[in-house]
Design a protein around this motif. Structure first.
Motif, PDB file in Angstrom:
ATOM      1  N   ILE A 139       0.933  -1.508  -0.098  1.00 30.19           N
ATOM      2  CA  ILE A 139       0.373  -0.330   0.509  1.00 30.19           C
ATOM      3  C   ILE A 139       1.028   1.305  -0.013  1.00 30.19           C
ATOM      4  CG2 ILE A 139      -1.892   1.281   1.021  1.00 30.19           C
ATOM      5  CD1 ILE A 139      -2.938  -1.145   2.453  1.00 30.19           C
ATOM      6  N   ARG A 140       1.994   1.480   1.003  1.00 35.28           N
ATOM      7  CA  ARG A 140       2.859   2.618   0.993  1.00 35.28           C
ATOM      8  C   ARG A 140       3.720   2.744   0.270  1.00 35.28           C
ATOM      9  NH1 ARG A 140       2.447   5.140   6.351  1.00 35.28           N
ATOM     10  NH2 ARG A 140       1.887   4.025   7.669  1.00 35.28           N
ATOM     11  N   GLY A 141       4.289   1.249  -0.925  1.00 41.76           N
ATOM     12  CA  GLY A 141       5.221   1.423  -1.493  1.00 41.76           C
ATOM     13  C   GLY A 141       4.507   1.763  -2.807  1.00 41.76           C
ATOM     14  N   HIS A 142       4.145   1.340  -3.536  1.00 39.61           N
ATOM     15  CA  HIS A 142       3.369   0.656  -4.440  1.00 39.61           C
ATOM     16  C   HIS A 142       1.665   1.609  -5.451  1.00 39.61           C
ATOM     17  CE1 HIS A 142       6.167  -1.480  -5.040  1.00 39.61           C
ATOM     18  NE2 HIS A 142       6.185  -2.445  -4.227  1.00 39.61           N
ATOM     19  N   LEU A 143       1.132   0.929  -4.239  1.00 39.17           N
ATOM     20  CA  LEU A 143      -0.999   1.614  -4.132  1.00 39.17           C
ATOM     21  C   LEU A 143      -0.570   3.262  -4.258  1.00 39.17           C
ATOM     22  CD1 LEU A 143      -2.871  -0.911  -3.275  1.00 39.17           C
ATOM     23  CD2 LEU A 143      -1.462  -0.845  -5.223  1.00 39.17           C
ATOM     24  N   TYR A 144       0.213   4.265  -2.831  1.00 39.60           N
ATOM     25  CA  TYR A 144      -0.321   5.526  -2.652  1.00 39.60           C
ATOM     26  C   TYR A 144      -0.082   6.142  -3.237  1.00 39.60           C
ATOM     27  CZ  TYR A 144      -0.898   9.505   0.057  1.00 39.60           C
ATOM     28  OH  TYR A 144      -0.968  10.714   1.125  1.00 39.60           O
ATOM     29  N   ALA A 145       1.074   6.070  -3.767  1.00 37.90           N
ATOM     30  CA  ALA A 145       1.733   7.578  -4.671  1.00 37.90           C
ATOM     31  C   ALA A 145       0.560   7.774  -6.482  1.00 37.90           C
ATOM     32  CB  ALA A 145       2.968   6.703  -5.184  1.00 37.90           C
ATOM     33  N   PRO A 146       0.332   6.799  -6.569  1.00 42.48           N
ATOM     34  CA  PRO A 146      -0.441   7.016  -8.335  1.00 42.48           C
ATOM     35  C   PRO A 146      -1.810   7.731  -6.861  1.00 42.48           C
ATOM     36  CG  PRO A 146       0.318   4.652  -7.722  1.00 42.48           C
ATOM     37  CD  PRO A 146       1.182   5.648  -7.205  1.00 42.48           C
ATOM     38  N   LEU A 147      -2.570   6.640  -6.721  1.00 42.78           N
ATOM     39  CA  LEU A 147      -3.559   6.813  -4.735  1.00 42.78           C
ATOM     40  C   LEU A 147      -3.478   7.946  -5.041  1.00 42.78           C
ATOM     41  CD1 LEU A 147      -6.567   6.316  -4.400  1.00 42.78           C
ATOM     42  CD2 LEU A 147      -5.191   5.573  -1.761  1.00 42.78           C
ATOM     43  N   ARG A 148      -2.670   8.834  -4.610  1.00 50.87           N
ATOM     44  CA  ARG A 148      -3.201  10.441  -3.680  1.00 50.87           C
ATOM     45  C   ARG A 148      -3.356  11.195  -5.364  1.00 50.87           C
ATOM     46  NH1 ARG A 148      -0.049  14.996  -2.976  1.00 50.87           N
ATOM     47  NH2 ARG A 148       0.090  16.365  -0.968  1.00 50.87           N
ATOM     48  N   GLY A 149      -2.384  11.015  -6.052  1.00 51.81           N
ATOM     49  CA  GLY A 149      -2.008  11.884  -7.273  1.00 51.81           C
ATOM     50  C   GLY A 149      -4.017  11.790  -7.273  1.00 51.81           C
ATOM     51  N   LEU A 150      -3.971   9.951  -7.999  1.00 50.63           N
ATOM     52  CA  LEU A 150      -5.725  10.625  -8.538  1.00 50.63           C
ATOM     53  C   LEU A 150      -7.226  10.596  -7.797  1.00 50.63           C
ATOM     54  CD1 LEU A 150      -7.940   8.620 -10.368  1.00 50.63           C
ATOM     55  CD2 LEU A 150      -7.700   6.977  -9.209  1.00 50.63           C
TER      56      LEU A 150
END
Length: 294
Positions: A209-220
């Motif tokens: 979640i922190r390393g792969h999903l959060y970064a693009p999720l934050r932008g979305l």
């Protein structure tokens, strides 16, 4: 798609078959049909939120009298490009209402181009389907959570509360970090046919979640939290990205921005430049990545 439209076939199956539980699947060709606001569908997101939270559902307004479905559980897998979401989503319902934060989102910021889609062999799909069915047949009604795994999830909750209001639109994500890690850890455990969620499963989930999903999720989430005009800017920026070195004529670009006057168009273009999304050379607009050097 309406709340009653979903409830009715479930209720009829229970009434006609006199069964206590129902399992089934729906398929929709486009996520927009599930998320769009239109007559008769105003409450569909709240309905889905209630289902995702395992709430009981009632409907006493139809011709069948009162419909009561208890312990209702829905699992949703939604696939969509950003364009329909930009047009369909109401930030108040989708983001502030908490709908999006009940999902694990996997979002590609930039889709690789000129790559041919590879479909798995039918034999591979058959093996996966049989394995999934086998897990479903052997899985117990409940799985257990190791004490060390539970302790770690509580730690996530405490840590996330400190971050919940860094950006208001992301508060729902941080408030549910523990729940999302638990769901993902459950998936890891079940895929191994382990009916106990271990600390290792939780650590693996949190890392993903922190390393792969959060970064693009934050932008979305941030993008979908903006008003529609700003969301259109991101859409136009995406068009520029895929136009590559060809670019887009400034006159055409202003039309795509969907504003009513040259002044408004210039304001939007200035905003795009300030955000690092636009470079103009000689009447041609480019994404900064593909802009000419001179």
């Amino acid at each position: 798609i309406t709340e009653r439209g979903l409830l009715k076939p479930w209720h009829e199956a229970q009434r006609n078959g006199q069964i206590n539980s129902i399992e089934g699947a729906y398929g929709f060709s486009e996520a927009k049909s599930l998320l769009s606001r239109r007559i008769g569908a105003e409450s569909i997101m709240q309905f889905l939120i209630d289902c995702l939270d395992h709430g009981a559902k009632y409907d006493s307004t139809g011709i069948y009298g009162e419909i009561v479905l208890e312990g209702l559980t829905i699992s949703l897998c939604i696939c969509s490009t950003l364009d329909p979401l930009r047009e369909a989503v109401s930030p108040g319902e989708f983001v502030d209402g908490g709908f999006v934060h009940r999902f694990l989102l996997a979002h590609e910021i930039h889709r690789p181009q000129d790559i041919e889609e590879v479909r798995p062999d039918d034999g591979v799909l058959q093996v996966l389907a049989e394995r999934a069915r086998g897990i479903w047949e052997r899985a117990p009604e409940f799985v257990t959570l190791e004490p060390e795994a539970e302790k770690l999830l509580k730690t996530f909750k405490e840590q996330s509360e400190d971050r919940a209001y860094d950006v208001s639109s992301l508060a729902g994500f941080w408030n549910r970090l523990g729940n999302m890690a638990a769901k993902l850890a459950l998936g890891f455990a079940i895929s191994e046919e382990s009916w106990v969620i271990s600390r290792a499963h939780v650590e693996r989930a949190e890392k993903m979640i922190r390393g792969h999903l959060y970064a693009p999720l934050r932008g979305l989430i941030l993008e979908l939290s903006y008003e529609k005009g700003v969301r259109r800017i991101f859409k136009v920026s995406e068009d520029l990205y895929y136009a590559k070195e060809r670019g887009i004529a400034v006159k055409e670009l202003t039309g795509r921005l969907g504003v009513g006057s040259p002044k408004q168009a210039q304001e939007r273009m200035d905003m795009m430049k300030g955000m690092g999304l636009l470079h103009v050379v000689g009447g041609q607009a480019y994404h900064p990545r593909y802009a000419p050097k001179s």
